[in-house]
Design a protein around this motif. Sequence first.
Motif, PDB file in Angstrom:
ATOM      1  N   GLN A  84      -7.256  -1.404  -0.889  1.00 28.90           N
ATOM      2  CA  GLN A  84      -6.758  -0.073  -0.569  1.00 28.90           C
ATOM      3  C   GLN A  84      -7.520   0.579   0.587  1.00 28.90           C
ATOM      4  N   GLY A  85      -8.836   0.521   0.547  1.00 33.19           N
ATOM      5  CA  GLY A  85      -9.627   1.107   1.624  1.00 33.19           C
ATOM      6  C   GLY A  85      -9.407   0.394   2.940  1.00 33.19           C
ATOM      7  N   ARG A  86      -9.407  -0.923   2.904  1.00 33.31           N
ATOM      8  CA  ARG A  86      -9.207  -1.712   4.118  1.00 33.31           C
ATOM      9  C   ARG A  86      -7.826  -1.445   4.721  1.00 33.31           C
ATOM     10  N   CYS A  87      -6.815  -1.388   3.883  1.00 31.98           N
ATOM     11  CA  CYS A  87      -5.457  -1.138   4.375  1.00 31.98           C
ATOM     12  C   CYS A  87      -5.312   0.280   4.920  1.00 31.98           C
ATOM     13  N   ALA A  88      -5.900   1.260   4.249  1.00 29.93           N
ATOM     14  CA  ALA A  88      -5.823   2.637   4.732  1.00 29.93           C
ATOM     15  C   ALA A  88      -6.511   2.758   6.093  1.00 29.93           C
ATOM     16  N   ARG A  89      -7.671   2.125   6.251  1.00 27.28           N
ATOM     17  CA  ARG A  89      -8.362   2.154   7.545  1.00 27.28           C
ATOM     18  C   ARG A  89      -7.537   1.454   8.625  1.00 27.28           C
ATOM     19  N   PHE A  90      -6.889   0.358   8.274  1.00 27.12           N
ATOM     20  CA  PHE A  90      -6.064  -0.393   9.225  1.00 27.12           C
ATOM     21  C   PHE A  90      -4.891   0.462   9.714  1.00 27.12           C
ATOM     22  N   LEU A 140       0.852  -1.185   0.000  1.00 26.91           N
ATOM     23  CA  LEU A 140       0.000   0.000   0.000  1.00 26.91           C
ATOM     24  C   LEU A 140       0.884   1.230   0.000  1.00 26.91           C
ATOM     25  N   ASP A 141       0.614   2.124  -0.913  1.00 31.13           N
ATOM     26  CA  ASP A 141       1.296   3.405  -0.977  1.00 31.13           C
ATOM     27  C   ASP A 141       0.370   4.437  -0.348  1.00 31.13           C
ATOM     28  N   VAL A 142       0.586   4.750   0.932  1.00 35.72           N
ATOM     29  CA  VAL A 142      -0.200   5.788   1.598  1.00 35.72           C
ATOM     30  C   VAL A 142       0.215   7.121   0.995  1.00 35.72           C
ATOM     31  N   ASP A 143      -0.755   7.904   0.554  1.00 34.68           N
ATOM     32  CA  ASP A 143      -0.414   9.166  -0.096  1.00 34.68           C
ATOM     33  C   ASP A 143       0.158  10.182   0.882  1.00 34.68           C
ATOM     34  N   GLN A 144      -0.529  10.435   1.975  1.00 31.43           N
ATOM     35  CA  GLN A 144      -0.023  11.405   2.946  1.00 31.43           C
ATOM     36  C   GLN A 144      -0.511  11.074   4.340  1.00 31.43           C
ATOM     37  N   ILE A 145       0.334  11.375   5.304  1.00 34.79           N
ATOM     38  CA  ILE A 145      -0.081  11.389   6.705  1.00 34.79           C
ATOM     39  C   ILE A 145       0.193  12.797   7.205  1.00 34.79           C
ATOM     40  N   GLU A 146      -0.868  13.470   7.640  1.00 33.58           N
ATOM     41  CA  GLU A 146      -0.738  14.816   8.199  1.00 33.58           C
ATOM     42  C   GLU A 146      -0.232  14.699   9.635  1.00 33.58           C
ATOM     43  N   VAL A 157      -2.156  13.035  12.606  1.00 35.49           N
ATOM     44  CA  VAL A 157      -3.534  13.488  12.840  1.00 35.49           C
ATOM     45  C   VAL A 157      -4.517  13.026  11.770  1.00 35.49           C
ATOM     46  N   ALA A 158      -4.041  12.647  10.595  1.00 35.04           N
ATOM     47  CA  ALA A 158      -4.953  12.189   9.539  1.00 35.04           C
ATOM     48  C   ALA A 158      -4.162  11.458   8.459  1.00 35.04           C
ATOM     49  N   LEU A 159      -4.774  10.416   7.916  1.00 40.33           N
ATOM     50  CA  LEU A 159      -4.225   9.712   6.762  1.00 40.33           C
ATOM     51  C   LEU A 159      -5.047  10.137   5.550  1.00 40.33           C
ATOM     52  N   LEU A 160      -4.377  10.620   4.512  1.00 41.19           N
ATOM     53  CA  LEU A 160      -5.073  11.101   3.322  1.00 41.19           C
ATOM     54  C   LEU A 160      -4.745  10.229   2.121  1.00 41.19           C
ATOM     55  N   GLU A 161      -5.774   9.757   1.460  1.00 38.11           N
ATOM     56  CA  GLU A 161      -5.643   9.087   0.168  1.00 38.11           C
ATOM     57  C   GLU A 161      -6.099  10.097  -0.874  1.00 38.11           C
ATOM     58  N   LEU A 162      -5.223  10.468  -1.777  1.00 36.88           N
ATOM     59  CA  LEU A 162      -5.491  11.536  -2.734  1.00 36.88           C
ATOM     60  C   LEU A 162      -5.883  10.974  -4.085  1.00 36.88           C
ATOM     61  N   THR A 163      -6.869  11.600  -4.707  1.00 35.07           N
ATOM     62  CA  THR A 163      -7.264  11.220  -6.061  1.00 35.07           C
ATOM     63  C   THR A 163      -7.669  12.480  -6.821  1.00 35.07           C
ATOM     64  N   ARG A 164      -7.126  12.625  -8.018  1.00 33.21           N
ATOM     65  CA  ARG A 164      -7.387  13.820  -8.817  1.00 33.21           C
ATOM     66  C   ARG A 164      -8.646  13.650  -9.644  1.00 33.21           C
ATOM     67  N   CYS A 165      -9.408  14.708  -9.743  1.00 29.77           N
ATOM     68  CA  CYS A 165     -10.634  14.718 -10.532  1.00 29.77           C
ATOM     69  C   CYS A 165     -10.281  14.727 -12.018  1.00 29.77           C
ATOM     70  N   ASP A 166     -10.712  13.713 -12.735  1.00 26.81           N
ATOM     71  CA  ASP A 166     -10.484  13.640 -14.174  1.00 26.81           C
ATOM     72  C   ASP A 166     -11.765  13.870 -14.953  1.00 26.81           C
ATOM     73  N   SER A 167     -12.796  14.330 -14.267  1.00 32.55           N
ATOM     74  CA  SER A 167     -14.093  14.555 -14.885  1.00 32.55           C
ATOM     75  C   SER A 167     -14.377  16.050 -14.934  1.00 32.55           C
ATOM     76  N   LYS A 198      -8.055   9.089  11.712  1.00 31.20           N
ATOM     77  CA  LYS A 198      -9.025   8.721  10.677  1.00 31.20           C
ATOM     78  C   LYS A 198      -8.363   8.750   9.307  1.00 31.20           C
ATOM     79  N   ALA A 199      -8.874   7.900   8.430  1.00 29.04           N
ATOM     80  CA  ALA A 199      -8.447   7.878   7.029  1.00 29.04           C
ATOM     81  C   ALA A 199      -9.471   8.651   6.207  1.00 29.04           C
ATOM     82  N   TRP A 200      -8.984   9.423   5.265  1.00 30.23           N
ATOM     83  CA  TRP A 200      -9.833  10.264   4.414  1.00 30.23           C
ATOM     84  C   TRP A 200      -9.465  10.055   2.955  1.00 30.23           C
ATOM     85  N   ILE A 201     -10.459  10.159   2.080  1.00 28.62           N
ATOM     86  CA  ILE A 201     -10.207  10.277   0.642  1.00 28.62           C
ATOM     87  C   ILE A 201     -10.360  11.750   0.314  1.00 28.62           C
TER      88      ILE A 201
END
Length: 126
Positions: free
Chosen positions: A73-79, A30-36, A43-53, A87-90
């Motif tokens: 990915q979701g299960r691992c980020a929550r873990f 799992l590549d965690v995008d960011q931990i604040e 204080v927070a785990l962030l999974e980043l995704t860019r809007c392509d729409s 908390k994990a956030w998208i």
Amino acid sequence: MTKDFKQTTTEDRADPYKRWRYRVEQPYVLDVDQIEWRGDQPVALLELTRCDSGSVTPAYLDAIVGRYEADAQGRCARFVAAKLDIKAWIVLFTEDCTHFWVYNLTDRRGWWPLDEDQYQEWLEGF
């Protein structure tokens, strides 16, 4: 020990390793995008995704959540977030970083739209 030279480019210098590592499907990585962090505390785990729409619709947001729930990915980020007691956030963002949508992946709720200033305030609130 400190680094002798700090890179000034935006190149992802880990990219060759990531491409090499991701070619192997197991064990899962799992590549965690960011931990604040605030001080010495996560204080927070962030999974980043860019809007392509061109437009962000409820169906588009549901598809993003579905992608995180369909694979590990979701299960691992929550873990990881739970182990850090955070908390994990998208975070969905536009390429110019003027619009953001945040989803609480830990509690499985949300999609709050935020402009740039609101997102900055949200980050500072951790």
